[in-house]
Design a protein around this motif. Sequence first.
Motif, PDB file in Angstrom:
ATOM      1  N   CYS A  88       0.855  -1.195   0.000  1.00 38.62           N
ATOM      2  CA  CYS A  88       0.000   0.000   0.000  1.00 38.62           C
ATOM      3  C   CYS A  88       0.889   1.244   0.000  1.00 38.62           C
ATOM      4  CB  CYS A  88      -0.895  -0.021   1.236  1.00 38.62           C
ATOM      5  SG  CYS A  88      -1.907   1.463   1.418  1.00 38.62           S
ATOM      6  N   ALA A 121       0.119   4.089   0.945  1.00 37.19           N
ATOM      7  CA  ALA A 121      -0.170   4.932   2.099  1.00 37.19           C
ATOM      8  C   ALA A 121       0.401   4.360   3.390  1.00 37.19           C
ATOM      9  CB  ALA A 121      -1.674   5.133   2.249  1.00 37.19           C
ATOM     10  N   CYS A 122       0.279   3.040   3.594  1.00 39.08           N
ATOM     11  CA  CYS A 122       0.647   2.471   4.902  1.00 39.08           C
ATOM     12  C   CYS A 122       1.652   1.333   4.820  1.00 39.08           C
ATOM     13  CB  CYS A 122      -0.599   2.034   5.663  1.00 39.08           C
ATOM     14  SG  CYS A 122      -1.318   0.498   5.054  1.00 39.08           S
ATOM     15  N   CYS A 134      -7.523  -1.006   1.131  1.00 41.58           N
ATOM     16  CA  CYS A 134      -6.523  -1.556   2.044  1.00 41.58           C
ATOM     17  C   CYS A 134      -7.188  -1.723   3.409  1.00 41.58           C
ATOM     18  CB  CYS A 134      -5.340  -0.598   2.149  1.00 41.58           C
ATOM     19  SG  CYS A 134      -4.147  -1.059   3.433  1.00 41.58           S
ATOM     20  N   CYS A 181      -5.427   0.673   6.307  1.00 44.79           N
ATOM     21  CA  CYS A 181      -5.598   2.131   6.380  1.00 44.79           C
ATOM     22  C   CYS A 181      -6.890   2.613   5.724  1.00 44.79           C
ATOM     23  CB  CYS A 181      -4.395   2.847   5.768  1.00 44.79           C
ATOM     24  SG  CYS A 181      -4.331   2.766   3.970  1.00 44.79           S
TER      25      CYS A 181
HETATM   26 FE    FE Z   1      -2.924   0.984   3.428  1.00 44.75          FE
END
Ligand code: FE
Length: 131
Positions: free
Chosen positions: A47, A49-50, A96, A99
């Motif tokens: 991911c 983002a995370c 996801c 997150c």
């Molecule tokens: Fe994520």
Amino acid sequence: MREVIKSEEEWSKELTGQQCFVLREKGTERPFTSPLNDNKEEGTYICAACDTPLFSSETKYESGSGWPSFFTPIGEQSVEEIVDRSHGMTRTEVVCRTCGGHLGHVFNDGPKPTGLRYCMNGVALKFVKKS
Ligand code: FE
């Protein structure tokens, strides 16, 4: 329950504009624009983002859609599927699980063994090459 929870303000500081558009605003990148679409190297897609591992190169295939496509996620708990009735269609959104970031959609026209096509926005993913 999400393990990574941040305000939209925090996300907007950490992510690029295009990442925010897809991951947080559920936008879609233009097809054939992600370098990951043509990526055939061995490794793991995480991911953006995370950093949670989401897909393996072993399940990636050429769908012709212009978006990175996989026939299964890396584990049963890595993504969450949500019914999406926006834009006059009924689709299954993929986020996801860690997150909540929007990744793309899953369709029933994929290859064996699952028959599924996880159609992902490349900008929502980062590639970690197998070492
Ligand atoms: Fe994520």
